[in-house]
Scaffold this active site. Structure first.
Site, PDB file in Angstrom:
ATOM      1  CE  LYS A  10      -0.117   2.119   3.282  1.00  0.00           C
ATOM      2  NZ  LYS A  10       0.060   2.882   4.534  1.00  0.00           N
ATOM      3  N   PRO A  89       9.385  -5.006   3.245  1.00  0.00           N
ATOM      4  CG  PRO A  89      10.383  -2.923   2.928  1.00  0.00           C
ATOM      5  CD  PRO A  89       9.781  -4.072   2.181  1.00  0.00           C
ATOM      6  N   GLY A  93       5.882   1.640   6.339  1.00  0.00           N
ATOM      7  CA  GLY A  93       4.921   2.612   5.847  1.00  0.00           C
ATOM      8  C   GLY A  93       4.237   2.224   4.558  1.00  0.00           C
ATOM      9  CB  ILE A  94       4.656   0.073   1.825  1.00  0.00           C
ATOM     10  CG1 ILE A  94       5.712  -0.904   2.349  1.00  0.00           C
ATOM     11  CG2 ILE A  94       5.311   1.289   1.197  1.00  0.00           C
ATOM     12  CD1 ILE A  94       6.631  -1.442   1.253  1.00  0.00           C
ATOM     13  N   GLY A  95       2.243  -0.649   4.506  1.00  0.00           N
ATOM     14  CA  GLY A  95       1.114  -1.483   4.892  1.00  0.00           C
ATOM     15  C   GLY A  95       1.336  -2.972   4.813  1.00  0.00           C
ATOM     16  N   GLY A  97       2.045  -5.370   7.103  1.00  0.00           N
ATOM     17  CA  GLY A  97       1.263  -6.103   8.094  1.00  0.00           C
ATOM     18  C   GLY A  97      -0.230  -5.915   7.913  1.00  0.00           C
ATOM     19  CB  SER A  99      -1.314  -5.557   2.724  1.00  0.00           C
ATOM     20  OG  SER A  99      -1.855  -5.960   1.493  1.00  0.00           O
ATOM     21  CG  ASP A 126      -2.548   1.894   6.751  1.00  0.00           C
ATOM     22  OD1 ASP A 126      -3.112   2.969   6.463  1.00  0.00           O
ATOM     23  OD2 ASP A 126      -1.334   1.803   6.990  1.00  0.00           O
TER      24      ASP A 126
END
Length: 273
Positions: A10, A89, A93-95, A97, A99, A126
């Site tokens: 995300k 990773p 900050g790309i969601g 967990g 997602s 998120d």
């Protein structure tokens, strides 16, 4: 019978913090897109709940009740074994967990389990938008999600290998009552049009995150120096940053450039939509 699911990364193209409720939750207005890269999950129903984690970014991912996938399963009553392959990773900050947890909720729903309406937002801001897993505008504390039409956006994601605790980033904010997005998100003719509009928007957590981890600022500078770049910004509360390009060829070229200069950073060219 085991089934599988894809949990895409995300990316917060914008993240406006518009207020804070009395209970401490922050109000957000964010335009979110999803990548064609992500984690993979496999589900094997059984009598007991368990999780195993593998993949490039497995280190440090809990396999017990601290894991959001575990919490999502518990919230629905699903039991069995989940195999999680971490390509993203975590804490970036790309969601990742979130997602993953959304994929767990979708799996439970596919098996006929009713998902309590409050559960996605209760698990994390998120997760409702990750349940949609398509370009969307998220508002409130994440519970209000509206799909948005976006062109395919060639992008490069870069993470310098540092985790920034979300709480410390919010605590470092100087203002929590900021303007939201315009009432209407326009239709975009293409990536250049979209990037130009996005350049007038913000991520209100970017500067607070840089104050906690100056390396994020270095990533943004490196991305800004790449050829043909249209937009550079941090995603979520960090530390992953992204850049948009006019073509996937340009995104892959930038990934090569940065990967060669910074071999310890995670760099991935992808398409956002």
């Amino acid at each position: 019978m085991a089934t599988s699911a894809f949990a895409p990364a995300k990316v917060n193209l914008t993240l406006h913090v518009t207020g804070q409720r009395a209970d401490g939750y922050h109000l957000l207005d964010s335009l979110v897109a999803f990548a064609d890269i992500g984690d993979q999950l496999a589900f094997e129903p059984g009598a007991d709940l368990s999780i195993s984690v593998g993949g490039e970014h497995a280190a440090g991912v809990p396999t017990d009740s601290r894991n959001l996938v575990w919490k999502a399963a518990e919230g629905t009553g699903w039991t069995g074994h989940v195999t999680l392959n971490k390509a993203l990773p975590h804490g970036g900050g790309i969601g990742g967990g979130s997602s993953d947890a959304a994929a767990m909720l979708r799996q439970a729903a596919a098996q006929g389990i009713d998902i309590p309406p409050h559960l996605p937002a209760a698990l994390g801001a998120d997760i409702p938008v990750c349940m949609v897993a398509e370009a969307a505008r998220m508002r409130g504390i994440g519970e209000m999600v509206d799909r948005i039409a976006l062109p395919s956006l060639p992008a490069l994601l870069v993470n310098p290998g540092v985790e920034v605790p979300t709480g410390s980033v919010f605590n470092a904010m100087s203002s929590r009552d900021n303007p939201g997005l315009p009432d209407q998100v326009p239709s975009f003719a293409g990536v250049e049009d979209c990037a130009a509009w996005l350049s007038d928007q913000r991520n209100d957590l970017e500067q607070p995150a840089i104050s906690q981890s100056p390396q994020i600022g270095r990533v943004l500078e490196e991305l800004a120096d790449t050829r043909d770049v249209l937009l550079v910004r941090m995603s979520g509360s960090g530390s992953t940053c992204f850049a948009l390009y006019p073509s996937m060829k340009a995104a892959h070229f930038a990934a090569y450039e940065i990967g060669a200069a910074q071999p310890d950073w995670w760099c991935c060219a992808t398409s956002l939509s």
